[in-house]
Structure formats: structure tokens, C-alpha cells
Design a protein around this motif. Structure first.
Motif, mmCIF file in Angstrom:
data_model
loop_
_atom_site.group_PDB
_atom_site.id
_atom_site.type_symbol
_atom_site.label_atom_id
_atom_site.label_comp_id
_atom_site.label_asym_id
_atom_site.label_seq_id
_atom_site.Cartn_x
_atom_site.Cartn_y
_atom_site.Cartn_z
ATOM 1 N N HIS A 136 0.691 -0.852 0.048
ATOM 2 C CA HIS A 136 0.377 0.097 -0.278
ATOM 3 C C HIS A 136 0.800 1.302 0.351
ATOM 4 O O HIS A 136 0.919 2.259 -0.991
ATOM 5 N N PHE A 137 2.108 1.391 0.624
ATOM 6 C CA PHE A 137 2.594 2.339 0.942
ATOM 7 C C PHE A 137 3.340 2.046 -0.891
ATOM 8 O O PHE A 137 3.660 3.876 -1.261
ATOM 9 N N ILE A 138 3.679 1.338 -1.310
ATOM 10 C CA ILE A 138 4.185 1.731 -2.549
ATOM 11 C C ILE A 138 3.822 2.196 -3.354
ATOM 12 O O ILE A 138 3.825 3.251 -4.598
ATOM 13 N N ARG A 139 2.366 1.321 -3.839
ATOM 14 C CA ARG A 139 1.199 2.062 -4.688
ATOM 15 C C ARG A 139 0.759 3.469 -3.895
ATOM 16 O O ARG A 139 0.169 3.752 -4.824
ATOM 17 N N ASN A 140 0.618 3.539 -2.832
ATOM 18 C CA ASN A 140 0.191 5.188 -2.664
ATOM 19 C C ASN A 140 1.402 6.364 -2.876
ATOM 20 O O ASN A 140 2.039 6.858 -3.476
ATOM 21 N N ASP A 141 2.103 6.338 -1.489
ATOM 22 C CA ASP A 141 3.057 7.349 -1.491
ATOM 23 C C ASP A 141 3.827 6.861 -2.419
ATOM 24 O O ASP A 141 3.958 8.561 -2.994
ATOM 25 N N LEU A 142 4.666 6.070 -2.167
ATOM 26 C CA LEU A 142 5.908 6.691 -2.931
ATOM 27 C C LEU A 142 5.773 6.724 -4.589
ATOM 28 O O LEU A 142 6.144 7.558 -5.035
ATOM 29 N N ARG A 143 4.826 5.823 -5.015
ATOM 30 C CA ARG A 143 4.181 5.827 -6.506
ATOM 31 C C ARG A 143 3.517 7.465 -6.910
ATOM 32 O O ARG A 143 4.072 8.275 -7.793
ATOM 33 N N ALA A 144 2.869 8.191 -5.856
ATOM 34 C CA ALA A 144 2.219 9.033 -6.623
ATOM 35 C C ALA A 144 3.568 10.402 -6.322
ATOM 36 O O ALA A 144 3.974 11.402 -6.970
ATOM 37 N N LEU A 145 5.126 9.911 -5.406
ATOM 38 C CA LEU A 145 5.651 10.940 -5.217
ATOM 39 C C LEU A 145 6.764 10.900 -6.403
ATOM 40 O O LEU A 145 6.974 11.871 -6.878
ATOM 41 N N VAL A 146 7.200 9.813 -6.789
ATOM 42 C CA VAL A 146 7.735 9.649 -8.013
ATOM 43 C C VAL A 146 7.303 10.166 -9.181
ATOM 44 O O VAL A 146 8.350 10.332 -10.383
ATOM 45 N N THR A 147 6.050 9.905 -9.873
ATOM 46 C CA THR A 147 4.960 10.529 -10.540
ATOM 47 C C THR A 147 5.765 11.878 -10.607
ATOM 48 O O THR A 147 6.211 13.090 -11.493
ATOM 49 N N GLU A 148 4.923 12.335 -9.057
ATOM 50 C CA GLU A 148 5.444 14.050 -9.656
ATOM 51 C C GLU A 148 6.917 14.214 -9.937
ATOM 52 O O GLU A 148 7.342 15.547 -10.287
ATOM 53 N N LYS A 149 7.973 14.038 -8.926
ATOM 54 C CA LYS A 149 9.179 13.948 -9.439
ATOM 55 C C LYS A 149 9.563 14.144 -10.605
ATOM 56 O O LYS A 149 10.681 14.235 -11.727
ATOM 57 N N ALA A 150 9.084 12.585 -11.187
ATOM 58 C CA ALA A 150 9.737 12.218 -12.375
ATOM 59 C C ALA A 150 9.172 13.484 -13.564
ATOM 60 O O ALA A 150 9.788 14.052 -14.702
ATOM 61 N N GLN A 151 7.439 14.097 -13.405
ATOM 62 C CA GLN A 151 6.896 15.172 -14.445
ATOM 63 C C GLN A 151 8.418 16.514 -14.018
ATOM 64 O O GLN A 151 8.541 17.089 -15.080
ATOM 65 N N LEU A 152 8.416 16.583 -12.853
ATOM 66 C CA LEU A 152 9.780 17.865 -12.843
ATOM 67 C C LEU A 152 11.244 17.207 -13.440
ATOM 68 O O LEU A 152 11.360 18.568 -14.442
ATOM 69 N N LEU A 153 11.151 16.462 -13.379
ATOM 70 C CA LEU A 153 12.824 15.688 -13.694
ATOM 71 C C LEU A 153 12.333 15.761 -15.670
ATOM 72 O O LEU A 153 13.301 16.259 -16.753
ATOM 73 N N ALA A 154 11.083 15.621 -16.463
ATOM 74 C CA ALA A 154 11.007 15.746 -17.367
ATOM 75 C C ALA A 154 10.524 16.799 -17.810
ATOM 76 O O ALA A 154 11.199 17.503 -18.762
ATOM 77 N N GLY A 155 10.142 17.644 -17.109
ATOM 78 C CA GLY A 155 10.335 19.352 -17.843
ATOM 79 C C GLY A 155 11.805 20.134 -17.187
ATOM 80 O O GLY A 155 11.908 20.715 -18.373
ATOM 81 N N TRP A 156 12.521 19.091 -16.509
ATOM 82 C CA TRP A 156 13.621 20.345 -16.579
ATOM 83 C C TRP A 156 14.983 19.273 -18.361
ATOM 84 O O TRP A 156 15.623 20.208 -18.929
ATOM 85 N N SER A 157 14.729 17.935 -18.140
ATOM 86 C CA SER A 157 14.826 17.785 -19.561
ATOM 87 C C SER A 157 14.149 18.265 -20.946
ATOM 88 O O SER A 157 14.791 18.927 -21.220
ATOM 89 N N GLN A 158 12.989 18.266 -20.820
ATOM 90 C CA GLN A 158 12.693 19.159 -22.332
ATOM 91 C C GLN A 158 12.927 20.838 -22.379
ATOM 92 O O GLN A 158 13.297 21.578 -23.605
ATOM 93 N N ALA A 159 13.245 20.998 -21.268
ATOM 94 C CA ALA A 159 14.043 22.820 -21.094
ATOM 95 C C ALA A 159 14.936 23.088 -21.330
ATOM 96 O O ALA A 159 15.496 24.020 -21.540
ATOM 97 N N GLY A 160 15.968 21.900 -21.975
ATOM 98 C CA GLY A 160 17.268 21.574 -22.241
ATOM 99 C C GLY A 160 18.457 21.850 -21.001
ATOM 100 O O GLY A 160 19.144 22.149 -21.002
ATOM 101 N N ARG A 161 17.570 21.699 -18.976
ATOM 102 C CA ARG A 161 18.511 22.026 -18.546
ATOM 103 C C ARG A 161 19.231 21.513 -17.554
ATOM 104 O O ARG A 161 20.296 21.626 -17.040
ATOM 105 N N ILE A 162 18.268 20.089 -18.349
ATOM 106 C CA ILE A 162 18.920 18.783 -18.111
ATOM 107 C C ILE A 162 19.014 18.095 -19.652
ATOM 108 O O ILE A 162 18.399 18.166 -20.376
ATOM 109 N N ALA A 163 19.865 16.834 -19.614
ATOM 110 C CA ALA A 163 19.913 15.924 -20.842
ATOM 111 C C ALA A 163 19.029 15.446 -21.469
ATOM 112 O O ALA A 163 17.961 15.482 -19.839
ATOM 113 N N PRO A 164 18.533 14.723 -22.191
ATOM 114 C CA PRO A 164 17.386 14.465 -22.256
ATOM 115 C C PRO A 164 17.117 12.909 -22.159
ATOM 116 O O PRO A 164 17.922 11.836 -22.621
ATOM 117 N N VAL A 165 16.579 12.842 -20.939
ATOM 118 C CA VAL A 165 16.543 11.433 -20.352
ATOM 119 C C VAL A 165 15.347 10.810 -19.440
ATOM 120 O O VAL A 165 14.501 11.748 -19.384
#
Lengths: 216, 216
Positions: A136-165
Motif C-alpha cells: 500500500h505504501f509503494i502503490r500510494n505514497d511512493l508512487r505519487a511522489l515518484v510520479t510527481e518528481k518524474a514530471q519535474l525531471l521531465a520538465g527539466w529535460s524538455q527545457a534543456g536544463r539537463i540532458a534528455p533522459v
DNA sequence: ATCAAGTTTGACCATCCAGTCAAGAACCAA
DNA sequence: TTGGTTCTTGACTGGATGGTCAAACTTGAT
């Protein structure tokens, strides 16, 4: 009379709260520490109450005076662990400098492997068994946090602030690389010599790795 | 009459050799497969003969007709695993093109995580417990191989054919990153969705990572 | 078909282990 | 000191589990 200081707030299932005597606090801590040692190396089924009692310097019935069951001890350890497990990733700051933020996250995770290797192995054991107790922890808390931070990272990638990964694999890579030094410490020790600090050189290597990976 | 086809070559400790009936071969294989499933998810202590027997579709005494003990089954699995565990690293060719060789090694390890995740978890379980049953293998065979290949990598670094990196941490990073996809598959599945293939995108990501890390 | 070897299993045993309990020891407030 | 509360433990129980065994069943060579 079975459990100490049984108050309405200490129903089974509810984490025990409220004031405890000094002896209570001290012995519960001793038991948790001993249990962490044993559970993290032998897993839940592989650990016995006698082992934990011996490690704690207490008798087995005494353990069960402070905790309702073997399972309760294990649950307590996991709960405390999960409370802080998310913190390093949670601190990844959308307003910070991307490369520095990721590097700092990696460093925080590496610190956890250095300072809390037993907690890391407890977690690893749990995942290996299919995460039955923390699903339950992984499917809820962890999953939500990872999804949120993954979007943040994706944004940085698209903005060219880090390599596209791939942001998910970027996060997984940090988990894998840092936790490996705690979870596989036995193997690393046997290969590099047991006196050698397993983490020696790890930080420099990982900084080099992520510097090169993330450069836009 | 206790063990089948007891010949001089089948003393305990010596891997069973010589001809076996078709039934023997078939059932031993079925048992090993079932045991791999159970041991890899529950660990040695966490696994029961009844579970393995049920998974294999055989009775418990029947298991013990084919193997001397629970321990013997586990030992057999580990022995077979270790036999092939070194192969990917062993194939790292001193005469090849450095970057391509390392990349190919990473790919071989990733393939093992894809094709033999249970074996990877069996190994991980063993290391987590301090590697009591395979200590000799790690201290001798694995250590020697890693030392040899680390020197090869160090040579490539010094010759400027790859970036200057710590060769031990380079090898550990490949282990960590590839095995993570097998050992922590449960976690990855719960985060990305269980229908999603955990390894999807992994190869591309790791190629990108090592290309950037190793470029001189 | 026959029979000796190989294979299978129900019933059983010994040990281990989580958890119980009642009685005793230590603690502490008055 | 006293008396109630908290803490501790030796002895025990019931169930799980690795392993045994003798009897029954199957197989395949002759």
C-alpha cells in the motif's frame, strides 16, 4: 495487564503513543535495534524471537511484554523506516538548479546507505519477497511522489536544463546505485577486502557519472 | 535404497553425475524449478518443503527421494547459478574495442535480469544474508575475476581509450543497475503499473548513461 | 506375464518456534 | 516501610516443519 500502560490510545493496530516510563522507552529502543539487526540480515521468516532476544540481552517473554508479537516488532520497524524513506526524494526542489538538485539527491541517498545500511537491507528484503507488507505504501505514497518528481525531471529535460533522459530510469538508477552499497556490502567487502570501506570512492564515481549523464 | 542409483560417484558433496532415468531427470528439473521459484521470493528459511512440493506438484517425501535435504536442493540451485554467473564478465575481451566491450557486458547482464530474474533474486537473497553459503565463491572465483577485469579497465582508462573512471565502481555500477531491474521488479511494477514491462526503456537509458560516462 | 528395481505416499517423529501464563523481582509513590 | 504497579522470567503449549519409513504402486527388461 498483558500490555503495559494499556490506554484507549494503545489499541492494537494503533501505533502506541502517549507517555512511557524510562524503562519502557529504553527497552523498546533496545529491542527495535536488535530486531533491525536480525531482520535485516535474515529476513522476517529467517529471524527468530530467541535471536532477537539474545541480541537485545532480554528474555523472549520480555520482548513480548513490550511488543504484541514478532510481527508487531517488524511492522514497527518498517513503519519508522517508511516515515523517512521518502524524505531525500521529497527534498528535490523544483526551484533549485537542476543538476545540483539531482546530485544532492544522489548524495542524500548515498548517505542513507552509509548511515542506515540495515534499514536499506530491511527494505530490500521486503521488496525481494514481493513487498507484501508495504504494498500500500509503494502503490500510494511512493508512487505519487515518484510520479510527481518524474514530471519535474521531465520538465527539466524538455527545457534543456539537463540532458534528455527517461526520468523514471534516472530515479531508479539513483536507487540502484546508492542502495547497492548497503544491500550488497557483504559482496563488495569480500571483493575489495573487508577492511576496505565499501563506500570509498563511491561518491566521486557517482558524481562523475551523473555529471556526465546530465550535462545538457 | 534411500537415494536412487547410489554409486561411488554420488557421495554427498559431489554433484550427482552419471546416467539417470528419464523420470529422474524430469522430476529433478521440476523440483529445481519449483524450488527456485520459492527460494528466490521467500529466502532459504522462509521457504518450506511443503511449498516447494506443492509448487512442483509432488509430495514432500517424494522431493526427499530426489534430494537428500532442503539444503541440498538449495545448494544445487546455487551451484548451477554460480557456474554461469561469471560468464558475462568473463567474456569482457581485452582485445576488443573498450567502449563496445563494456556496453556489451552491460547488455549481457541486463539480459540475465530479463531472462533469469529468479536466479538474480536467489543471489541477492544470499548476499543480503551475508553470503554464508557462497563466501568461498566470492572470495576466490569472483574476486579473482573482478580483480583481473578491473586491471583491464584501468589499463583502458590510462591509455585514454575510455574516460578515467574507478574500475571497481564501474563494475559495481553495472551490477547495481542491471540487477536492480530483477531484484526490485516488484517495486518498479507497483510504481509504473504492473502491466508495464519493468525493463522497458532500460536498455536505451543504460546505453545513454555508459556512452556518456565512458567517452574519453 | 513376471519380477526386481525404481518411484510414490500416508503416517509418523523430533525439533523448532511464536506465544502464554503465573509467580516472583524491582520500582516507586505515599 | 508499605503496598500497588511495573517489569521479568522459567516452564509450558500448540502448531509448523524438516525429515523418516515401511508399505504400496509403477515401470521395463526378460
Amino acid at each position: 495487564m498483558r500490555a503495559p500502560r494499556k490506554t484507549a490510545a494503545e489499541k492494537p493496530g494503533t501505533p502506541a503513543r502517549g507517555p512511557r516510563s524510562r524503562i519502557q522507552q529504553r527497552n523498546r529502543q533496545i529491542i527495535l535495534d536488535a530486531a533491525l539487526e536480525v531482520f535485516s540480515t535474515h529476513g522476517f521468516r529467517g529471524a527468530t524471537l530467541d535471536q532477537i532476544a539474545s541480541e537485545a540481552g532480554l528474555s523472549k517473554p520480555n520482548l513480548l511484554y513490550y511488543f504484541d508479537s514478532k510481527d508487531a516488532i517488524h511492522r514497527d520497524l518498517l513503519t519508522r523506516l517508511l516515515d523517512t524513506w521518502l524524505d531525500p526524494l521529497r527534498m528535490l526542489d523544483a526551484d533549485g538548479e537542476p543538476q545540483a538538485e539531482i546530485m544532492a539527491y544522489m548524495r542524500r541517498k548515498l548517505e542513507m546507505s552509509r548511515d542506515y545500511p540495515r534499514e536499506s537491507r530491511l527494505f530490500a528484503n521486503e521488496i525481494l519477497q514481493g513487498a507484501p507488507r508495504i504494498e500500500h505504501f509503494i502503490r500510494n505514497d511512493l508512487r505519487a511522489l515518484v510520479t510527481e518528481k518524474a514530471q519535474l525531471l521531465a520538465g527539466w529535460s524538455q527545457a534543456g536544463r539537463i540532458a534528455p533522459v527517461d526520468p523514471y530510469h534516472l530515479i531508479f538508477s539513483i536507487w540502484a546505485l546508492t542502495q547497492h552499497y548497503a544491500d550488497f556490502a557483504a559482496q563488495i567487502g569480500m571483493i575489495r577486502g573487508d577492511s576496505h570501506d565499501p563506500l570509498d570512492g563511491a561518491e566521486v564515481f557517482l558524481e562523475q557519472l551523473y555529471t556526465r549523464l546530465l550535462a545538457p
